[in-house]
Enzyme design. Structure first.
Site, PDB file in Angstrom:
ATOM      1  N   ASP A  36      21.378  33.476  11.567  1.00  0.00           N
ATOM      2  CA  ASP A  36      21.376  33.922  10.185  1.00  0.00           C
ATOM      3  C   ASP A  36      21.835  32.657   9.277  1.00  0.00           C
ATOM      4  O   ASP A  36      22.556  32.098   9.801  1.00  0.00           O
ATOM      5  CB  ASP A  36      22.304  35.102   9.685  1.00  0.00           C
ATOM      6  N   HIS A  82      21.105  22.269   9.186  1.00  0.00           N
ATOM      7  CA  HIS A  82      22.200  22.958   9.396  1.00  0.00           C
ATOM      8  C   HIS A  82      21.766  23.757  10.762  1.00  0.00           C
ATOM      9  O   HIS A  82      22.593  24.136  11.743  1.00  0.00           O
ATOM     10  CB  HIS A  82      22.394  24.207   8.290  1.00  0.00           C
ATOM     11  N   ALA A 132       7.621  30.776  13.696  1.00  0.00           N
ATOM     12  CA  ALA A 132       7.161  29.804  14.767  1.00  0.00           C
ATOM     13  C   ALA A 132       7.904  28.505  14.589  1.00  0.00           C
ATOM     14  O   ALA A 132       8.222  27.864  15.485  1.00  0.00           O
ATOM     15  CB  ALA A 132       5.841  29.522  14.783  1.00  0.00           C
TER      16      ALA A 132
END
Length: 204
Positions: free
Chosen positions: A72, A186, A10
């Site tokens: 990822d 990031h 979430a």
């Protein structure tokens, strides 16, 4: 337009929602995996973050017929030659056990001096359309590995990460608000690079 976010996390979904809202991108409904037609999740056996992000995004777009976004990400520690890297979520051997992963990493870095504790969070986000159009974006968040967990926000290695942007204040990633983290992190940097792609797709 519906976009499948290939995750049930979430917090990741919320991060993309806030970024799109901040960029005034309207008409987008983000679906987590739990709200999409069930399909077999692919094996993430790529050697890089980009490999794994594309594996997940391609599988989602192919199975559902929806535009799919997957990421990822992980922590890259210079002293460990970039590890945990793509193994970040299962560094301790149990997938998603944040406490065990953090404890193992701290143990491995226990005797490393402060001057050699540089690290970075890395995220690669892939967007794949059902027609096979692919976009990949990478974001990096440089920082230093702390010697003990600090803070209650975030997830994963956030409590061990002192961002370069926060050295003066001494705040770990887990002490930042979601809005502060979005502007620095990031994943936020990678997702922000996909905003105009999403805007264009929504306008078709």
């Amino acid at each position: 337009m519906q976009i499948l976010v290939a995750s049930n996390n979430a917090k990741k979904l919320g991060e993309l929602e806030r970024i799109l809202a901040g960029a005034d991108v309207a008409g987008i409904e983000l679906l987590p995996l739990s709200q999409a037609p069930a399909y077999g999740e692919p094996v993430e056996d790529g050697r890089t973050f980009a490999d794994n992000a594309l594996i997940k995004a391609r599988a989602g777009a192919r199975a559902t017929g929806l535009v799919c976004i997957a990421d990822d990400s992980g922590l890259s520690v210079e002293e460990l030659n970039g590890m945990p890297g793509v193994l970040s979520a299962r560094w301790s051997g149990r997938h998603g056990d944040d406490e065990a992963n953090n404890a193992l990493l701290l143990g491995q870095m226990a005797h490393v001096p402060d001057g050699r504790r540089a690290c970075a969070f890395v995220s690669v986000c892939a967007l794949v359309t059902p027609e096979g159009e692919e976009h990949v974006a990478e974001g990096r968040w440089e920082g230093t590995l702390l010697r003990e967990p600090v803070g209650e926000n975030g997830f994963g290695y956030d409590p061990l990460f002192l961002p370069a942007d926060e050295i003066a204040a001494g705040r770990s990633s887990a002490q930042l608000t979601p809005e502060e983290k979005n502007s620095l992190s990031h994943r936020g940097k990678a997702l922000a690079q996909l905003v105009e792609v999403i805007r264009h797709l929504a306008a078709r």
